[in-house]
Design a protein around this motif. Structure first.
Motif, PDB file in Angstrom:
ATOM      1  N   LEU A  90       0.831  -1.207   0.000  1.00  0.00           N
ATOM      2  CA  LEU A  90       0.000   0.000   0.000  1.00  0.00           C
ATOM      3  C   LEU A  90       0.865   1.257   0.000  1.00  0.00           C
ATOM      4  O   LEU A  90       0.569   2.229  -0.718  1.00  0.00           O
ATOM      5  CB  LEU A  90      -0.959  -0.016   1.187  1.00  0.00           C
TER       6      LEU A  90
ATOM      7  N   ALA B 116       2.301   1.847  -3.372  1.00  0.00           N
ATOM      8  CA  ALA B 116       1.283   2.318  -4.316  1.00  0.00           C
ATOM      9  C   ALA B 116       0.823   3.742  -3.969  1.00  0.00           C
ATOM     10  O   ALA B 116      -0.152   4.230  -4.519  1.00  0.00           O
ATOM     11  CB  ALA B 116       0.094   1.359  -4.322  1.00  0.00           C
ATOM     12  N   ARG B 117       1.528   4.385  -3.045  1.00  0.00           N
ATOM     13  CA  ARG B 117       1.298   5.774  -2.666  1.00  0.00           C
ATOM     14  C   ARG B 117      -0.003   6.013  -1.901  1.00  0.00           C
ATOM     15  O   ARG B 117      -0.631   7.060  -2.034  1.00  0.00           O
ATOM     16  CB  ARG B 117       1.378   6.687  -3.886  1.00  0.00           C
ATOM     17  N   PHE B 118      -0.420   5.035  -1.113  1.00  0.00           N
ATOM     18  CA  PHE B 118      -1.543   5.233  -0.204  1.00  0.00           C
ATOM     19  C   PHE B 118      -0.999   5.849   1.084  1.00  0.00           C
ATOM     20  O   PHE B 118       0.180   5.712   1.411  1.00  0.00           O
ATOM     21  CB  PHE B 118      -2.242   3.912   0.116  1.00  0.00           C
TER      22      PHE B 118
ATOM     23  N   THR C 178      -5.789   5.277   2.962  1.00  0.00           N
ATOM     24  CA  THR C 178      -6.494   6.345   2.267  1.00  0.00           C
ATOM     25  C   THR C 178      -5.765   6.672   0.970  1.00  0.00           C
ATOM     26  O   THR C 178      -4.548   6.516   0.861  1.00  0.00           O
ATOM     27  CB  THR C 178      -6.605   7.618   3.140  1.00  0.00           C
ATOM     28  N   VAL C 179      -6.529   7.147   0.007  1.00  0.00           N
ATOM     29  CA  VAL C 179      -5.952   7.541  -1.272  1.00  0.00           C
ATOM     30  C   VAL C 179      -5.375   8.943  -1.108  1.00  0.00           C
ATOM     31  O   VAL C 179      -6.080   9.865  -0.680  1.00  0.00           O
ATOM     32  CB  VAL C 179      -7.028   7.521  -2.391  1.00  0.00           C
ATOM     33  N   LEU C 180      -4.113   9.086  -1.432  1.00  0.00           N
ATOM     34  CA  LEU C 180      -3.496  10.416  -1.368  1.00  0.00           C
ATOM     35  C   LEU C 180      -3.757  11.151  -2.677  1.00  0.00           C
ATOM     36  O   LEU C 180      -3.775  10.562  -3.745  1.00  0.00           O
ATOM     37  CB  LEU C 180      -1.984  10.291  -1.150  1.00  0.00           C
ATOM     38  N   LYS C 181      -3.967  12.450  -2.569  1.00  0.00           N
ATOM     39  CA  LYS C 181      -4.241  13.262  -3.759  1.00  0.00           C
ATOM     40  C   LYS C 181      -2.981  13.899  -4.257  1.00  0.00           C
ATOM     41  O   LYS C 181      -2.059  14.156  -3.625  1.00  0.00           O
ATOM     42  CB  LYS C 181      -5.290  14.313  -3.445  1.00  0.00           C
TER      43      LYS C 181
END
Length: 96
Positions: free
Chosen positions: A21, A24-26, A93-96
């Motif tokens: 994760l 994958a830049r989460f 969480t998905v980072l923006k």
């Protein structure tokens, strides 16, 4: 059990959840372990499947497999069978 695990596509993926994760830049990555405890006769099928799988790969002999399964059934019959099964749960969480 190791021989049975090697039959799956990613037998060690659970250990890598967090890093996968993060790679994958989460963000806010967390991993928890929840352990189920199983006892009694209903637990036997959870054990026989992996044992049969290990036998089918040749990791253990048919005689040893049958003996081990018989031992687990005997344990279940005397309320002495115990299985602790850890499940890893990852969240992020998905980072923006």
């Amino acid at each position: 059990m190791h021989a049975r695990a090697e039959l799956t596509a990613g037998p060690h993926t659970g250990r890598r959840y967090r890093n996968l994760l993060l790679d994958a830049r989460f963000g806010d990555v967390t991993v928890e372990v929840h352990t189920g405890v199983f006892t009694g006769p209903a637990t036997v099928p959870l054990l026989t499947g992996p044992a049969e799988g290990a036998c089918s790969t040749g990791a253990v002999t048919r005689g040893r497999t049958d003996g081990w399964i018989a031992e687990q059934r005997a344990r279940a019959g005397t309320d002495r069978l115990f299985l602790a099964l850890p499940v890893l749960v990852a969240a992020a969480t998905v980072l923006k």
